[in-house]
Design a protein around this motif. Structure first.
Motif, PDB file in Angstrom:
ATOM      1  N   UNK A  26       0.840  -1.202   0.000  1.00 35.63           N
ATOM      2  CA  UNK A  26       0.000   0.000   0.000  1.00 35.63           C
ATOM      3  C   UNK A  26       0.875   1.252   0.000  1.00 35.63           C
ATOM      4  N   UNK A  27       1.882   1.268   0.881  1.00 34.69           N
ATOM      5  CA  UNK A  27       2.784   2.421   0.960  1.00 34.69           C
ATOM      6  C   UNK A  27       3.525   2.610  -0.360  1.00 34.69           C
ATOM      7  N   UNK A  28       3.986   1.530  -0.964  1.00 33.43           N
ATOM      8  CA  UNK A  28       4.687   1.604  -2.251  1.00 33.43           C
ATOM      9  C   UNK A  28       3.805   2.251  -3.311  1.00 33.43           C
ATOM     10  N   UNK A  29       2.551   1.856  -3.345  1.00 36.19           N
ATOM     11  CA  UNK A  29       1.619   2.411  -4.330  1.00 36.19           C
ATOM     12  C   UNK A  29       1.390   3.901  -4.095  1.00 36.19           C
ATOM     13  N   UNK A  30       1.267   4.305  -2.839  1.00 31.92           N
ATOM     14  CA  UNK A  30       1.032   5.709  -2.505  1.00 31.92           C
ATOM     15  C   UNK A  30       2.248   6.583  -2.807  1.00 31.92           C
ATOM     16  N   UNK A  31       3.435   6.035  -2.579  1.00 33.48           N
ATOM     17  CA  UNK A  31       4.668   6.810  -2.736  1.00 33.48           C
ATOM     18  C   UNK A  31       5.215   6.724  -4.157  1.00 33.48           C
ATOM     19  N   UNK A  32       4.961   5.617  -4.838  1.00 27.18           N
ATOM     20  CA  UNK A  32       5.458   5.446  -6.197  1.00 27.18           C
ATOM     21  C   UNK A  32       6.820   4.796  -6.275  1.00 27.18           C
ATOM     22  N   UNK A  33       7.073   3.848  -5.357  1.00 29.76           N
ATOM     23  CA  UNK A  33       8.329   3.089  -5.389  1.00 29.76           C
ATOM     24  C   UNK A  33       8.003   1.603  -5.445  1.00 29.76           C
ATOM     25  N   UNK A  34       8.996   0.814  -5.837  1.00 27.37           N
ATOM     26  CA  UNK A  34       8.799  -0.635  -5.856  1.00 27.37           C
ATOM     27  C   UNK A  34       8.958  -1.191  -4.442  1.00 27.37           C
ATOM     28  N   UNK A  35       8.429  -2.377  -4.224  1.00 30.57           N
ATOM     29  CA  UNK A  35       8.559  -3.049  -2.925  1.00 30.57           C
ATOM     30  C   UNK A  35      10.025  -3.299  -2.595  1.00 30.57           C
ATOM     31  N   UNK A  36      10.798  -3.671  -3.597  1.00 29.72           N
ATOM     32  CA  UNK A  36      12.232  -3.923  -3.400  1.00 29.72           C
ATOM     33  C   UNK A  36      12.932  -2.646  -2.942  1.00 29.72           C
ATOM     34  N   UNK A  37      12.630  -1.534  -3.609  1.00 33.83           N
ATOM     35  CA  UNK A  37      13.282  -0.268  -3.248  1.00 33.83           C
ATOM     36  C   UNK A  37      12.866   0.171  -1.849  1.00 33.83           C
ATOM     37  N   UNK A  38      11.587   0.005  -1.499  1.00 38.52           N
ATOM     38  CA  UNK A  38      11.147   0.342  -0.144  1.00 38.52           C
ATOM     39  C   UNK A  38      11.908  -0.495   0.875  1.00 38.52           C
ATOM     40  N   UNK A  39      12.105  -1.756   0.582  1.00 36.34           N
ATOM     41  CA  UNK A  39      12.875  -2.619   1.475  1.00 36.34           C
ATOM     42  C   UNK A  39      14.304  -2.127   1.630  1.00 36.34           C
ATOM     43  N   UNK A  40      14.913  -1.668   0.553  1.00 33.08           N
ATOM     44  CA  UNK A  40      16.263  -1.092   0.632  1.00 33.08           C
ATOM     45  C   UNK A  40      16.273   0.111   1.577  1.00 33.08           C
ATOM     46  N   UNK A  41      15.240   0.946   1.502  1.00 27.26           N
ATOM     47  CA  UNK A  41      15.144   2.115   2.378  1.00 27.26           C
ATOM     48  C   UNK A  41      14.994   1.665   3.838  1.00 27.26           C
ATOM     49  N   UNK A  42      14.097   0.724   4.083  1.00 27.50           N
ATOM     50  CA  UNK A  42      13.832   0.261   5.448  1.00 27.50           C
ATOM     51  C   UNK A  42      15.061  -0.367   6.099  1.00 27.50           C
ATOM     52  N   UNK A  54       7.447  12.232   0.913  1.00 25.62           N
ATOM     53  CA  UNK A  54       6.173  11.599   0.552  1.00 25.62           C
ATOM     54  C   UNK A  54       5.831  10.475   1.537  1.00 25.62           C
ATOM     55  N   UNK A  55       6.824   9.689   1.936  1.00 23.03           N
ATOM     56  CA  UNK A  55       6.599   8.611   2.916  1.00 23.03           C
ATOM     57  C   UNK A  55       6.088   9.212   4.224  1.00 23.03           C
ATOM     58  N   UNK A  56       6.739  10.274   4.693  1.00 25.06           N
ATOM     59  CA  UNK A  56       6.356  10.930   5.942  1.00 25.06           C
ATOM     60  C   UNK A  56       4.947  11.498   5.836  1.00 25.06           C
ATOM     61  N   UNK A  57       4.640  12.109   4.688  1.00 21.79           N
ATOM     62  CA  UNK A  57       3.306  12.677   4.468  1.00 21.79           C
ATOM     63  C   UNK A  57       2.229  11.595   4.461  1.00 21.79           C
ATOM     64  N   UNK A  58       2.447  10.526   3.707  1.00 24.65           N
ATOM     65  CA  UNK A  58       1.453   9.450   3.578  1.00 24.65           C
ATOM     66  C   UNK A  58       1.200   8.788   4.930  1.00 24.65           C
ATOM     67  N   UNK A  59       2.252   8.592   5.710  1.00 25.25           N
ATOM     68  CA  UNK A  59       2.107   7.910   6.995  1.00 25.25           C
ATOM     69  C   UNK A  59       1.672   8.848   8.107  1.00 25.25           C
ATOM     70  N   UNK A  60       1.726  10.161   7.850  1.00 24.42           N
ATOM     71  CA  UNK A  60       1.335  11.126   8.873  1.00 24.42           C
ATOM     72  C   UNK A  60       2.277  11.125  10.064  1.00 24.42           C
ATOM     73  N   UNK A  61       3.560  10.939   9.794  1.00 29.46           N
ATOM     74  CA  UNK A  61       4.544  10.950  10.873  1.00 29.46           C
ATOM     75  C   UNK A  61       4.733  12.383  11.365  1.00 29.46           C
ATOM     76  N   UNK A  62       5.016  12.541  12.655  1.00 28.46           N
ATOM     77  CA  UNK A  62       5.165  13.878  13.214  1.00 28.46           C
ATOM     78  C   UNK A  62       6.589  14.409  13.057  1.00 28.46           C
ATOM     79  N   UNK A  63       6.836  15.587  13.587  1.00 26.85           N
ATOM     80  CA  UNK A  63       8.121  16.273  13.436  1.00 26.85           C
ATOM     81  C   UNK A  63       9.291  15.433  13.958  1.00 26.85           C
TER      82      UNK A  63
END
Length: 69
Positions: A26-42, A54-63
């Motif tokens: 779901x996050x990959x679709x919202x952000x526009x990255x592949x699952x593999x690339x998201x895993x590399x980030x994580x 975009x990840x921070x915005x979609x997840x609503x993470x705070x400051x």
């Protein structure tokens, strides 16, 4: 073979996904990255700098989380 570990930010992202009852796909679709690339980030293998806002915005993470990104 060495097991990969989530970065502190990766742990926050995964926890937030659980809190939202959403998946990494779901996050990959919202952000526009592949699952593999998201895993590399994580796991800290890629910075994901281009997608971090975009990840921070979609997840609503705070400051606090935003600054650790």
């Amino acid at each position: 073979m060495k097991q990969r570990q989530l970065t502190p930010l990766g742990k926050k992202i995964v926890k937030r996904l659980v809190d939202l009852n959403q998946t990494q796909v779901w996050l990959c679709e919202k952000v526009g990255v592949s699952k593999v690339y998201l895993n590399f980030i994580l796991h800290g293998e890629r910075s994901g700098k281009k997608y971090m806002d975009k990840i921070i915005e979609v997840l609503g993470l705070d400051e606090e989380e935003q600054q650790s990104a």
